[in-house]
Design a protein around this motif. Sequence first.
Motif, PDB file in Angstrom:
ATOM      1  N   TRP A 182       0.849  -1.188   0.000  1.00 39.68           N
ATOM      2  CA  TRP A 182       0.000   0.000   0.000  1.00 39.68           C
ATOM      3  C   TRP A 182       0.884   1.238   0.000  1.00 39.68           C
ATOM      4  O   TRP A 182       2.038   1.197   0.432  1.00 39.68           O
ATOM      5  CB  TRP A 182      -0.931   0.017   1.221  1.00 39.68           C
ATOM      6  N   SER A 216       0.588   5.921  -0.101  1.00 37.89           N
ATOM      7  CA  SER A 216      -0.297   7.076  -0.030  1.00 37.89           C
ATOM      8  C   SER A 216       0.483   8.365  -0.216  1.00 37.89           C
ATOM      9  O   SER A 216       1.702   8.424  -0.005  1.00 37.89           O
ATOM     10  CB  SER A 216      -1.034   7.109   1.314  1.00 37.89           C
ATOM     11  N   ASN A 253      -3.646   4.051  -1.987  1.00 33.67           N
ATOM     12  CA  ASN A 253      -3.873   2.874  -2.822  1.00 33.67           C
ATOM     13  C   ASN A 253      -3.690   1.617  -1.988  1.00 33.67           C
ATOM     14  O   ASN A 253      -2.572   1.277  -1.611  1.00 33.67           O
ATOM     15  CB  ASN A 253      -2.918   2.864  -4.017  1.00 33.67           C
ATOM     16  N   ASP A 254      -4.787   0.941  -1.697  1.00 28.06           N
ATOM     17  CA  ASP A 254      -4.747  -0.340  -0.989  1.00 28.06           C
ATOM     18  C   ASP A 254      -4.709  -1.428  -2.057  1.00 28.06           C
ATOM     19  O   ASP A 254      -5.734  -1.948  -2.489  1.00 28.06           O
ATOM     20  CB  ASP A 254      -5.983  -0.483  -0.096  1.00 28.06           C
ATOM     21  N   GLY A 263      -6.129  -4.780  -0.706  1.00 29.60           N
ATOM     22  CA  GLY A 263      -7.259  -4.734   0.205  1.00 29.60           C
ATOM     23  C   GLY A 263      -6.947  -5.152   1.623  1.00 29.60           C
ATOM     24  O   GLY A 263      -7.857  -5.373   2.421  1.00 29.60           O
ATOM     25  N   GLN A 264      -5.663  -5.226   1.975  1.00 28.07           N
ATOM     26  CA  GLN A 264      -5.286  -5.736   3.293  1.00 28.07           C
ATOM     27  C   GLN A 264      -5.409  -4.694   4.396  1.00 28.07           C
ATOM     28  O   GLN A 264      -5.714  -5.008   5.538  1.00 28.07           O
ATOM     29  CB  GLN A 264      -3.854  -6.278   3.247  1.00 28.07           C
ATOM     30  N   ARG A 265      -5.207  -3.414   4.067  1.00 28.08           N
ATOM     31  CA  ARG A 265      -5.225  -2.390   5.100  1.00 28.08           C
ATOM     32  C   ARG A 265      -6.636  -1.959   5.465  1.00 28.08           C
ATOM     33  O   ARG A 265      -6.899  -1.567   6.599  1.00 28.08           O
ATOM     34  CB  ARG A 265      -4.417  -1.156   4.661  1.00 28.08           C
ATOM     35  N   THR A 266      -7.545  -1.998   4.508  1.00 33.62           N
ATOM     36  CA  THR A 266      -8.902  -1.498   4.752  1.00 33.62           C
ATOM     37  C   THR A 266      -9.974  -2.556   4.538  1.00 33.62           C
ATOM     38  O   THR A 266     -11.121  -2.337   4.912  1.00 33.62           O
ATOM     39  CB  THR A 266      -9.216  -0.317   3.813  1.00 33.62           C
ATOM     40  N   GLU A 290     -10.084  -3.278  -1.942  1.00 39.36           N
ATOM     41  CA  GLU A 290      -9.063  -2.861  -2.893  1.00 39.36           C
ATOM     42  C   GLU A 290      -9.418  -1.508  -3.504  1.00 39.36           C
ATOM     43  O   GLU A 290     -10.568  -1.091  -3.507  1.00 39.36           O
ATOM     44  CB  GLU A 290      -8.938  -3.884  -4.022  1.00 39.36           C
ATOM     45  N   ASN A 306     -13.761   5.639  -3.414  1.00 37.94           N
ATOM     46  CA  ASN A 306     -12.946   4.494  -3.816  1.00 37.94           C
ATOM     47  C   ASN A 306     -13.306   4.148  -5.253  1.00 37.94           C
ATOM     48  O   ASN A 306     -14.479   3.962  -5.578  1.00 37.94           O
ATOM     49  CB  ASN A 306     -13.207   3.288  -2.904  1.00 37.94           C
TER      50      ASN A 306
END
Length: 217
Positions: A130, A132, A155-156, A159-162, A165, A194
């Motif tokens: 990720w 930013s 940019n995730d 999709g692991q941080r939030t 994706e 998003n």
Amino acid sequence: MAISRFNDQLTGYFMVANGNDVFIDPAQEIRFVSAMKWTTTSKRDTVSFGSSVGRGKFNTSRPFNAPTTASAVEPAGRNNENVFHILYTHAFGYKLGYALEALYGYQTNVPANVPGGIVDLRNRPMNAQWYSFANYLTYQMSDQMGALFRLEFFNDLNGQRTGFEGWYVSSTLGLTVEVTESIFLRPEIRYDFNDKSNAFGGNRSLLMLSNAFVIVW
């Protein structure tokens, strides 16, 4: 932590930590944390580079009670991310200032399709990445009132941080109002978007109005 002032403009911070967001826990792992800060002779510009680096491998052997999830135990395990961070600030004058913040992080061997894991149709452990960029513009309108505009891109990739994706775009316009020497109001309007996932309660975007009441003592 060791602090070294190389000269009037450059300072270094070097630290060994017993974990990354983990404190006195079996999942903690020793890591190296550092920062280098450079300031111009005019003191109007600063640049700093920081990092938190360890093994960088997701710790699947240490599930934990996660207060941010509904599950009693989060099956993915503990985070163990490596992060690199750059911050630049510039003072145009007494009233107007700007800051740019950039961040990149990653983890290896992240489990798929579980809370705290990556989003992957093949259902196999992978690396998570990720990054930013955040822009801050501040303006002091008077001794009692200041304004802030923030524009952030995040940019995730997996999709692991939030949990979703995609590119997140967030913009905020807010005020800080000094009511008294110890009471502040912070009203703001914020819009999030998003481009790939319905990350906001089944929607691609979210508009929020808020007002914070701050007491300083």
